[in-house]
Design a protein around this motif. Structure first.
Motif, short mmCIF file in Angstrom:
data_model
loop_
_atom_site.label_atom_id
_atom_site.label_comp_id
_atom_site.label_asym_id
_atom_site.label_seq_id
_atom_site.Cartn_x
_atom_site.Cartn_y
_atom_site.Cartn_z
N LEU A 84 0.70 -1.27 -0.11
CA LEU A 84 0.29 0.04 0.22
C LEU A 84 0.80 1.27 0.01
N VAL A 85 2.15 1.29 -0.11
CA VAL A 85 3.08 2.15 -0.27
C VAL A 85 3.14 2.95 1.21
N ASP A 86 2.83 2.41 2.26
CA ASP A 86 2.82 3.03 3.69
C ASP A 86 3.84 2.51 4.40
N PHE A 87 4.92 3.43 3.93
CA PHE A 87 6.28 2.76 4.45
C PHE A 87 6.51 2.69 5.99
N LYS A 88 5.94 3.98 6.63
CA LYS A 88 6.06 4.25 7.76
C LYS A 88 5.54 2.92 8.58
N ASN A 89 4.29 2.80 8.44
CA ASN A 89 3.79 1.48 9.09
C ASN A 89 4.57 0.28 8.80
N ALA A 90 5.01 0.10 7.53
CA ALA A 90 5.80 -0.92 7.15
C ALA A 90 7.20 -1.06 7.99
N GLU A 91 7.84 0.07 7.97
CA GLU A 91 9.13 -0.07 8.94
C GLU A 91 8.65 -0.38 10.40
N THR A 92 7.77 -0.04 10.97
CA THR A 92 7.15 -0.22 12.35
C THR A 92 7.11 -1.83 12.36
N CYS A 93 6.49 -2.17 11.49
CA CYS A 93 6.06 -3.99 11.85
C CYS A 93 7.26 -4.66 11.20
N TYR A 94 8.07 -4.08 10.36
CA TYR A 94 9.48 -4.97 10.10
C TYR A 94 10.15 -5.21 10.90
N ARG A 95 10.14 -3.95 12.16
CA ARG A 95 11.11 -3.91 13.15
C ARG A 95 10.59 -4.88 14.40
N LYS A 96 9.04 -4.81 14.45
CA LYS A 96 8.64 -5.68 15.58
C LYS A 96 8.82 -7.16 14.93
N SER A 97 8.59 -7.47 13.73
CA SER A 97 8.99 -8.94 13.28
C SER A 97 10.32 -9.39 13.63
N LEU A 98 11.22 -8.27 13.30
CA LEU A 98 12.85 -8.70 13.51
C LEU A 98 13.13 -9.00 15.01
N HIS A 99 12.35 -8.06 15.90
CA HIS A 99 12.42 -8.33 17.31
C HIS A 99 12.03 -9.66 17.86
N PHE A 100 10.62 -9.97 17.47
CA PHE A 100 10.29 -11.25 17.80
C PHE A 100 10.98 -12.70 17.40
N GLY A 101 11.48 -12.35 15.87
CA GLY A 101 12.13 -13.07 15.36
C GLY A 101 13.64 -13.58 16.13
N GLU A 102 14.24 -12.51 16.57
CA GLU A 102 15.22 -12.65 17.47
C GLU A 102 15.09 -13.28 18.72
N ILE A 103 13.79 -13.06 19.47
CA ILE A 103 13.59 -13.68 20.57
C ILE A 103 13.27 -15.18 20.20
N SER A 104 12.67 -15.66 19.46
CA SER A 104 12.31 -16.96 18.93
C SER A 104 13.58 -17.55 18.11
N LYS A 105 14.34 -16.89 17.92
CA LYS A 105 15.75 -17.38 17.13
C LYS A 105 15.24 -17.80 15.91
N ASP A 106 14.56 -17.43 15.26
CA ASP A 106 13.97 -17.95 13.79
C ASP A 106 14.83 -17.01 12.79
N THR A 107 15.87 -17.56 12.11
CA THR A 107 16.88 -17.04 11.27
C THR A 107 16.11 -16.72 9.97
N LEU A 108 15.37 -17.50 9.56
CA LEU A 108 14.65 -17.07 8.32
C LEU A 108 13.83 -15.88 8.36
N LEU A 109 13.23 -15.89 9.55
CA LEU A 109 12.22 -14.73 9.57
C LEU A 109 13.08 -13.40 9.86
N ILE A 110 14.28 -13.39 10.57
CA ILE A 110 15.26 -12.37 10.76
C ILE A 110 15.78 -11.86 9.27
N LEU A 111 16.32 -12.88 8.59
CA LEU A 111 16.57 -12.80 7.29
C LEU A 111 15.54 -11.88 6.51
N ARG A 112 14.31 -12.48 6.54
CA ARG A 112 13.22 -11.47 5.76
C ARG A 112 13.11 -10.20 6.40
#
Length: 727
Positions: A84-112
């Motif tokens: 939807l070209v809403d890059f501000k919300n996209a960045e917020t959600c990607y950073r949350k995804s990265l945070h929980f990927g690191e907690i759960s040690k999901d390497t594939l999710l951290i990469l994506r």
């Protein structure tokens, strides 16, 4: 950097491993089902529905405190916001995804998630250096994965980014590594991307034959598999190569191919997403309104029911005197409960109102963005067509086709401008700017611009000016032109084999003030009596079965609003089958003709000597069109692709004038101008933009620019603004 290459497409998350020993199998299945549904819907461009499922998954994962599924759900939300070209919300959600990927040690999710953040900074914020950091993190994570397919994506993104910032030697190792990966996985899209990057690198090294082979091989693959996206950027790359080799005809053919596949891409992807987003917003708004209406209905029913209860209690109280106190107490509790409900409903209505206002803002921004994006490819169409029409030895049949093509391009631009004009008028952004104007010349020029349409419909255009009308008056010539263009265009649309008159008369005169009446009359179809009071409303048209013509129904609405700004009103006389007459009166000030002689009203004082112009423009098609227009006008030019290169060129060489595009990678036009003004305050700088001029003009002037012109450019406007700033 090109968005369609770097956006990371979602791989169906149903193939990911489950995991969380603390969760029951039932909970895992429910969460995975929400994730799968969100993923499938995003693949089908059902963005609103996909977001709904992703949000449900996030909430459920938080309830169960499942970090693995929190990360997966936030990733899907981020991807949908990126679409939807809403890059501000996209960045917020990607950073949350990265945070929980690191907690759960999901390497594939951290990469994506790192790759997605690279896309946001590259495509959304145009911060290529920061995007390289995220892509590099994703690449390093990919080395440890058993699946080299996931590793391939950040490698290609790194290669592409280094090419975009023109660090070709840094890009080379990534290009070679990407080549090995696409061969290993037999990835067709990857083949096209790698051969394109190899072609760009070879072109940088001056190996034009080798570069041509790479582009040719990639185009062959893309054409065999009908890969529209890949064909668009491949033909653009080869056009640049042919231009460097001096093969102008081949470059022109490649540009035509590029435009062809870009248009298909707009039809297949961009416009599809726009329509999906529009429908989703409309459905969402409808649901909110329906929900509010149902809640109000339930509330009214609740009040009616309780009123009956109170009435019954009152009657019973009269009969049973001993129970009066008890029944009054019950009535008091019921009223208190209703007041609490009322406060709750009012709170809900306020929230709904806020959401509706927010949605309206988003829709306005969306329309503005889409209009700007549509103007860019239309610049190529109108610009190249105008250049071809300048050729003297062109066959007549080709000239007719090109005239038709230019008319279609101008029609689309007029439609976009009308939509933006309505928005500006309604938001009170339109202001009057009066200038000395030659009414006869202005009117003659306007009629001349309609000669092509008149000829096609076998119409005659007649200008009738009362000889006592002053030559020069003070009036907002741009808004007057818009009014007359819409009225003459309306007459042209509804008249065939007839005559269209533009008349200017004196109504009254008092010293330096004069009231002038403008009339636009035709002997065309006419307007039925029952339709006349509606023709000035937005989107109002005669039925297509009557007039068999196209249009938006915005022209007469714009006329009405502009004349109200000028303290005037539009009037209508019409009879069905006998024609139509529109007329309005304007109070204007007479300008002293001796003073007017000092003004360059005709743009004739533009004696031209050899001048050197710098053009800063990143779009290859725009470069070619602008260069050819300057050649026709008689100016020499040097072209650079971004603001940084423009800054360096001004430091090295002297230029008489600079044409500066506002939106460029690496360093945009605004920032480049500010830096140039630190050491050069004399060279005129003219801004080039596809945005509405009133939205950016003040910012351009504050940055140090001297003037501004709208794209698409035309020869006469470009010639006038250059002459004006070189005087």
């Amino acid at each position: 950097m090109r968005t369609y290459v770097l956006i990371f497409s979602v791989v169906a998350l149903s193939y990911l491993s489950y995991g969380q020993n603390t969760m029951t199998e039932t909970h895992n299945d429910s969460l995975q089902s929400l994730i799968d549904q969100s993923s499938d819907l995003s693949y089908e461009y059902k963005i609103k529905e996909s977001l709904d499922y992703a949000i449900k998954a996030v909430n459920y994962a938080h309830e169960l405190n499942n970090n693995y599924y929190k990360g997966q759900a936030y990733y899907l939300m981020a991807y949908n916001y990126e679409v939807l070209v809403d890059f501000k919300n996209a960045e917020t959600c990607y950073r949350k995804s990265l945070h929980f990927g690191e907690i759960s040690k999901d390497t594939l999710l951290i990469l994506r998630s790192n790759n997605g953040l690279g896309n946001v900074y590259s495509d959304g914020y145009k911060d290529l250096k920061t995007s390289l950091i995220f892509y590099d993190k994703a690449k390093e994570l990919g080395k440890n994965l058993e699946d080299s397919y996931e590793y391939m994506t950040p490698v290609i993104n790194l290669a592409w980014t280094y090419i975009d910032i023109e660090q070709f030697e840094e890009a080379l190792p990534f290009i070679e590594e990407a080549h090995q990966l696409v061969v290993e996985h037999r990835e067709l899209q990857g083949y096209c991307e790698v051969f394109y990057l190899k072609g760009k690198y070879a072109m940088y090294k001056g190996n034009f034959v080798e570069a041509g082979d790479f582009f040719e091989e990639a185009i062959d693959i893309a054409e065999k598999h009908d890969m529209i996206l890949e064909l668009s950027y491949l033909y653009e790359g080869r056009a640049e190569l042919n231009e460097k080799r001096g093969n102008i005809n081949e470059a022109y053919q490649d540009i035509k191919k590029y435009q062809e596949f870009t248009n298909k891409l707009y039809d297949k992807e961009k416009l599809k997403q726009i329509e999906i987003a529009r429908v989703s917003f409309s459905v969402d708004e409808y649901k909110r309104e329906l929900e509010i209406a149902n809640k109000e209905k339930d509330y009214q029913a609740s009040i009616a029911k309780n009123n009956k209860t109170i009435t019954f209690i009152s009657i019973a109280g009269l009969i049973f005197v001993l129970g009066t106190a008890f029944f009054f107490y019950m009535g008091y509790r019921s009223k208190k409960k209703l007041n609490n409900v009322l406060r709750e409903k009012n709170t809900q209505l306020e929230v709904a109102k806020t959401e509706a206002e927010k949605l309206t803002t988003v829709k306005s921004q969306f329309i503005s963005t889409v209009s700007h994006e549509l103007r860019t490819p239309l610049y190529g169409v109108v610009g190249i067509t105008s250049l071809l029409l300048e050729e003297k030895d062109m066959p007549e049949k080709h000239k007719k086709l090109l005239n038709s093509l230019k008319f279609s391009g101008d029609y689309l631009l007029d439609l976009i401008n009308k939509v933006l004009k309505i928005g500006k008028i309604e938001s009170n952004k339109e202001k009057l700017t009066k200038t000395p104007t030659d009414l006869a010349q202005l009117s003659q020029n306007l009629l001349h611009s309609f000669e092509y349409q008149a000829k096609n419909k076998n119409n005659k255009l007649v200008l009738d000016i009362q000889k006592e009308v002053p030559k020069i008056v003070s009036v907002d010539s741009l808004k007057l032109s818009e009014v007359l263009i819409n009225l003459i265009g309306n007459s042209t649309k509804f008249t065939e084999n007839g005559t269209i008159w533009l008349r200017i008369k004196i109504v009254s005169i008092d010293k330096d003030q004069i009231k002038i009446r403008y009339e636009v009359e035709d002997n065309g179809l006419g307007i039925p009596k029952d339709k006349q009071e509606f023709v000035f409303e937005k989107f109002s048209q005669l039925g297509r079965e009557v007039n068999k013509s196209e249009g938006t129904g915005l022209g007469l609405s714009i006329v009405k609003n502009l004349l109200e700004m000028m303290d005037s009103q539009i009037h209508l006389d019409s009879k069905e089958g006998r024609g139509t007459r529109f007329y309005f009166d304007l109070d204007v000030e007479i300008v002293d003709e001796k003073q007017a002689e000092k003004l360059d009203l005709n743009g004739e004082d533009t004696a031209q000597t050899f001048k050197k112009i710098l053009v800063a423009e990143d779009n290859k098609i725009n470069q070619i069109v602008t260069k050819n227009l300057l050649d026709i006008i008689g100016y020499s030019c040097t072209i650079v692709e971004n603001g940084f290169n423009a800054l360096q060129m001004v430091k090295k060489e002297d230029f008489d004038l600079i044409l500066m595009d506002l939106n460029m990678p690496y360093l945009d036009g605004m920032e480049a101008t500010k830096r140039i003004r630190e050491f050069n305050t004399q060279t005129p700088i003219i801004a080039l933009t596809a945005s509405e001029l009133s939205e950016v003009k003040s910012e351009c002037l504050e940055a140090g620019m001297n003037d501004i012109i709208n794209k698409p450019l035309n020869k006469d406007d470009l010639k006038d603004i250059i002459a004006k700033n070189l005087m």
